[in-house]
Enzyme design. Structure first.
Site, PDB file in Angstrom:
ATOM      1  CB  SER A 186      -0.944  -0.042   1.207  1.00 27.72           C
ATOM      2  OG  SER A 186      -1.940   0.946   1.110  1.00 27.72           O
ATOM      3  CG  ASP A 195      -7.281  -3.506  -3.581  1.00 30.95           C
ATOM      4  OD1 ASP A 195      -7.998  -2.500  -3.466  1.00 30.95           O
ATOM      5  OD2 ASP A 195      -6.063  -3.495  -3.314  1.00 30.95           O
ATOM      6  CG  HIS A 199       3.667   3.331 -22.021  1.00 28.00           C
ATOM      7  ND1 HIS A 199       4.283   2.752 -20.938  1.00 28.00           N
ATOM      8  CD2 HIS A 199       3.396   4.610 -21.656  1.00 28.00           C
ATOM      9  CE1 HIS A 199       4.390   3.635 -19.973  1.00 28.00           C
ATOM     10  NE2 HIS A 199       3.858   4.775 -20.389  1.00 28.00           N
TER      11      HIS A 199
END
Length: 630
Positions: free
Chosen positions: A186, A458, A502
């Protein structure tokens, strides 16, 4: 995990500390070190003051736990806040109490040790236990806790944190003879990024890459919010309680005193440079003074490349903190909304949050915005080392593994409105926009238009931010998708040499079976000679719990064991199959009346077993098991 699981992976981790690189440390497993950089609110803070708490039997004495001691939080919240709060302008401690980060592994294992609170506040405890039970020496695993309330420049100014971190790498190399493996979670990834930039000012340019090669073997970026996190805005305007028994207003008051809150503001992937806020209400003439340098795509695409506008906020037309009128004050005369003081809704993209436009627009309606603008400019936009609110290109490290969870309901946007209450409760959230499985929904369940990604995040960090590290991959990428559980390879899917541009996501053309959790691997070992980059997407892995995931640990150990084995035939560990690696992975198959995975497991009763599954155990040695993954 239980001890048996660690026993079977002892060889893997010993080989991990065996070495495999340019330094002369191969042949001795004891020469590698593991350095852990924890995330936000993942380091214990201890009191460094004597504070008498009136009306409470509990006082604060030197070395008492502050973050986190739920007993004192519940019984003496005002005293506890004094030890947590920082001065919003200069980041100094409260006059009555100061706190400092604890040191060592104990500072990051359990935040609030205790029979009940310990498991609830466990962060790195299981990770450390695995290392210990693998037989790793105490000085081989090094925690580098920090005061997660501070901005990066204040970490260095007050604690010399980055000088100490540099010495930690150099001491580990001198003590053990080999480089280190960095595990960051994190916010710890932002700390590591700042360290790499700060290091450029400490080391001669021609020696910079050599220093990295000598001291860092691999970098595991776990749950990295590479483009920021939307929850940061939520905490700034309405408060984020971290699950603690405090009000959102109290949480906002506390969190907004921390300069680190702005470290994870969402920002645009298309904008770089020295960011200066500019007025959201300005006309064309004033826009020319803006110094935030953005690519043309920033203005051609909606929402700064994010799924939607992150903030939608109602503000009154009348200036002043008490400007928002009550219903009784509203006139029935047919005036315009400006004349009546009716609210006006404004929307802000990631760029307009990172450059301060949002905070400037509501400056007259919130007393905290001047402080936020001051911190944003001084500690981030004008930081001489790095503007952290800018995209991170691949660092020049030998091996990078970017790992994050996907497929969970994650907040990506908010609707705010004045609450009519005084600060810090002056804003309320009227609606939330979530991303889930390629769609956007409001809190009420209505479909929302926007640019959702191929997957969701998440539960804490949106997919758009987590997956930025895919841009670190080269133009040709090998993609493999396999079940997370043990498998025989029949459901493994693979695509080789997939073209990658990219700035664009990589979308594998692979199927998903219902109720099966997968890991998707994106691997590149050819675009940069001598360097490897991999991205692992783990289905349904929660941001806060991913460091405790047994699936992550299994894959990590197997990959590192493969890396240093002299008989390894490929750049990355094979995904062809995953058999049981611990006794707990064996179980009884009642349909066949035998232990499942007969190739790996056998029935072997040990006194104390209470059911058939407990008597199913591995029948092969750990060397035989691990040899399958070369």
């Amino acid at each position: 995990m239980r001890a048996t699981w660690k026993l079977h992976l002892l060889t893997a981790f010993l080989l991990l500390f065996h070495g495999a690189g340019g330094h002369d440390w191969s042949g001795d497993y004891s020469k590698l070190s593991g350095i852990i950089i924890p995330g936000l609110a993942s380091t214990q803070l201890r009191a460094w003051s004597i504070l008498d708490c009136p009306y409470s039997p509990l006082d604060f004495n030197p070395l008492d736990l502050v973050w986190l001691d739920t007993t004192k939080l519940l019984s003496a919240v005002n005293c506890w806040l004094k030890c947590m709060l920082l001065d919003p302008h200069n980041q100094t401690d409260h006059p009555d109490c100061k706190s400092r980060p604890d040191s060592g592994l104990s500072a990051i294992t359990e935040l609030d040790p205790g029979y009940i609170t310990g498991p609830l506040s466990s962060v790195w405890k299981e990770w450390v236990k695995w290392c210990i039970e693998f037989g790793i020496e105490a000085n081989a695993i090094i925690a580098v806790p920090y005061d997660w309330r501070l901005s990066p420049s204040m970490l260095e100014e007050r604690d010399l944190y980055f000088h100490k971190l540099k010495l930690t790498f150099e001491t580990a190399l001198k003590l053990r003879g080999g480089p280190s493996v960095v595990f960051a979670h994190s916010l710890g990834n932002h700390v590591f990024r700042y360290f790499l930039e700060w290091l450029k000012l400490e080391i001669a340019p021609k020696h910079y890459v050599k220093w990295l090669d000598d001291h860092i073997h691999a970098y595991f970026a776990v749950g990295a919010p590479l483009l920021g996190a939307t929850e940061t805005v939520k905490g700034t305007l309405s408060g984020l309680t971290f699950g603690l028994p405090i009000s959102e207003g109290t949480a906002r008051l506390m969190v907004n005193s921390f300069a680190s809150t702005l470290w994870m503001l969402p920002f645009s992937q298309y904008c770089k440079g020295e960011n200066k806020y500019w007025n959201h209400f300005s006309g064309g003439d004033e826009r020319g003074h803006q110094t935030y340098h953005c690519e043309n795509r920033e203005f051609q695409l909606n929402f700064s490349g994010w799924p939607t506008n992150i903030v939608n906020i109602e503000i009154p037309a009348t200036r002043g903190y008490e400007a928002y009128p009550s219903v009784n004050d509203m006139t029935t005369t047919n005036f315009s909304s400006v004349e009546c003081g009716l609210p006006t809704q404004l929307s802000f993209s990631a760029r307009e949050i990172a450059d301060g436009t949002l905070f400037k627009a509501i400056e007259d309606y919130d007393p905290d915005m001047k402080r936020i603008l001051y911190q944003l400019k001084k500690l981030y936009l004008d930081d001489p080392v790095l503007n952290p609110l800018s995209p991170w290109e691949r660092p020049p490290l030998k091996n990078i593994f970017c790992i994050y969870g996907t497929g969970l309901k994650t907040e990506v946007g908010y609707y705010f409105a004045p609450s009519g209450k005084p600060y810090p409760d002056n804003w309320i959230i009227t609606d939330v926009i979530y991303e889930i499985e390629g769609s956007l929904f409001s809190r009420s369940g209505n479909l929302v238009e926007g640019n959702p990604g191929a997957a969701s995040g998440d539960e804490t960090v949106p997919y758009h931010s987590l997956s930025w590290c895919k841009n670190w991959l080269g133009p040709k990428v090998n993609i493999t998708r396999s079940p997370q559980s043990e498998h025989d390879g029949s459901h493994v899917q693979e695509e080789l040499n997939v073209e990658h541009r990219h700035g664009e996501d990589i979308l594998p053309n692979m199927i998903r079976l219902p109720r099966v959790k997968y890991i998707t691997y994106f691997e590149d070992s050819v675009s940069i000679p001598g360097r490897r980059t991999a991205v692992w997407e783990i289905d349904k892995a929660n941001h806060r719990n991913i460091v405790r995931s047994p699936v992550l640990m299994r894959e990590l150990w197997l990959q590192m064991w493969h890396d240093i084995h002299p008989d390894a035939k490929s750049k990355f560990v094979t995904k062809a199959k995953r058999g049981p690696l611990r006794n707990e992975d064996c179980y009884w198959d009642y349909g066949k009346a035998r232990c499942a995975w007969a190739e790996y497991c056998e029935y072997r009763y040990v006194f104390g077993d209470v059911h058939l599954g407990q008597s199913c155990r591995l029948k092969n040695s750990r060397a035989d098991l691990l040899s399958n993954y070369l």
